[in-house]
Design a protein around this motif. Structure first.
Motif, short mmCIF file in Angstrom:
data_model
loop_
_atom_site.label_atom_id
_atom_site.label_comp_id
_atom_site.label_asym_id
_atom_site.label_seq_id
_atom_site.Cartn_x
_atom_site.Cartn_y
_atom_site.Cartn_z
N LYS A 187 3.02 -9.62 20.73
CA LYS A 187 2.10 -9.41 22.00
C LYS A 187 0.85 -8.52 21.91
O LYS A 187 0.11 -8.50 22.68
N TYR A 188 0.73 -7.66 20.79
CA TYR A 188 -0.18 -6.96 20.75
C TYR A 188 -0.64 -6.80 19.09
O TYR A 188 0.16 -6.88 18.20
N SER A 189 -1.94 -7.04 18.72
CA SER A 189 -2.45 -6.90 17.44
C SER A 189 -3.13 -5.85 17.17
O SER A 189 -3.91 -5.20 17.71
N PRO A 190 -2.63 -5.14 16.29
CA PRO A 190 -2.76 -3.55 15.92
C PRO A 190 -4.12 -3.79 15.17
O PRO A 190 -4.80 -4.60 14.76
N SER A 191 -4.72 -2.36 15.42
CA SER A 191 -5.90 -2.16 14.61
C SER A 191 -5.83 -2.35 13.17
O SER A 191 -4.80 -2.38 12.59
N GLU B 187 -3.19 3.87 20.13
CA GLU B 187 -4.20 2.78 20.30
C GLU B 187 -3.99 1.83 21.55
O GLU B 187 -5.06 1.68 22.18
N ARG C 19 3.92 -6.62 30.08
CA ARG C 19 3.68 -7.77 29.35
C ARG C 19 3.81 -7.41 27.87
O ARG C 19 3.56 -8.30 27.10
N GLY C 20 3.84 -6.15 27.45
CA GLY C 20 3.78 -5.84 26.10
C GLY C 20 2.39 -6.04 25.54
O GLY C 20 2.17 -6.08 24.25
N ALA C 21 1.33 -5.85 26.32
CA ALA C 21 -0.05 -6.08 26.03
C ALA C 21 -0.56 -5.26 24.87
O ALA C 21 0.03 -4.15 24.89
#
Lengths: 73, 137
Positions: A42-46, B73, B135-137
């Protein structure tokens, strides 16, 4: 449609002596919720965070993260 | 639930409660404009600060570990996106202030419309953060 980057973090965590998300989060300087979001796609890390994660597992970036062209749109 | 998400919920609840009381009193006529409304506003702002601080401290105590570090982040991204959205809402609401002024509203009314705009923008920021965290964005 999910993010175009899949990952092997969950499998690698279990291979590293059943490391918890909290333990991984502490090692890379993030919250457990962020690690959970990365793991769930659900999230793309840097780039830096991705390298930190790979370093924890002693693996290459390719072994941890995979680009899925079909989902890239 | 992370500390940051708890903070967003606290922001939302306290804004709604405190300024709900203030604007509710104004709209229903329970306080008259002037010194009475100023008195109520000062109490509300003070109450907002105290309530926010107390609830945030309680949230920090009940969220071991991750509540004490700097933003990571993803949290920075959520903060940036939610504040950007809140800013855009605020700009439109401020521009909207040009409407009531042409209908003869007093300076005090205009100040309250401005305050309402700030509160609405704050609510938008809080809701946006909660949605993105959920949403776990």
């Amino acid at each position: 449609m999910g993010l175009p980057i899949a990952n092997q973090i969950r499998r690698l965590r279990f291979e590293q002596g059943e490391m918890t998300q909290s333990e991984l989060a502490e090692k890379i300087g993030m919250t457990r919720q962020t690690v959970a979001a990365i793991e769930a796609g659900k999230y793309s890390p840097s780039l830096e965070a991705a390298f930190r994660i790979a370093h924890v597992f002693g693996a290459s970036l390719d072994e941890v993260f995979q680009w899925t062209a079909e989902r890239a749109g | 639930m992370s500390f940051r998400e708890k903070s967003a919920w606290i922001n939302l609840a306290v804004l709604l409660a405190v300024f709900g009381i203030y604007f509710g009193a104004l709209v229903t006529g329970r306080v008259r404009h002037g010194l009475e409304s100023l008195h109520l506003l000062l109490w509300c702002v003070g109450g907002f600060v105290v309530l926010q601080a107390a609830l945030t401290a309680a949230a920090a105590m009940t969220t071991p570990g991750d509540g004490r570090g700097p933003l990571d982040e993803r949290e920075r991204l959520i903060q940036m996106q939610s504040e950007s959205l809140g800013y855009r809402v605020l700009v439109w609401l401020v521009l909207g202030l040009f409407v009531p002024i042409h209908f003869g509203h007093s300076a005090l009314d205009m100040a309250n419309f401005g305050l309402l705009g700030l509160v609405i923008a704050g609510l938008v920021v809080a809701v946006a953060q909660i949605v993105m965290f959920r949403r776990g964005a």
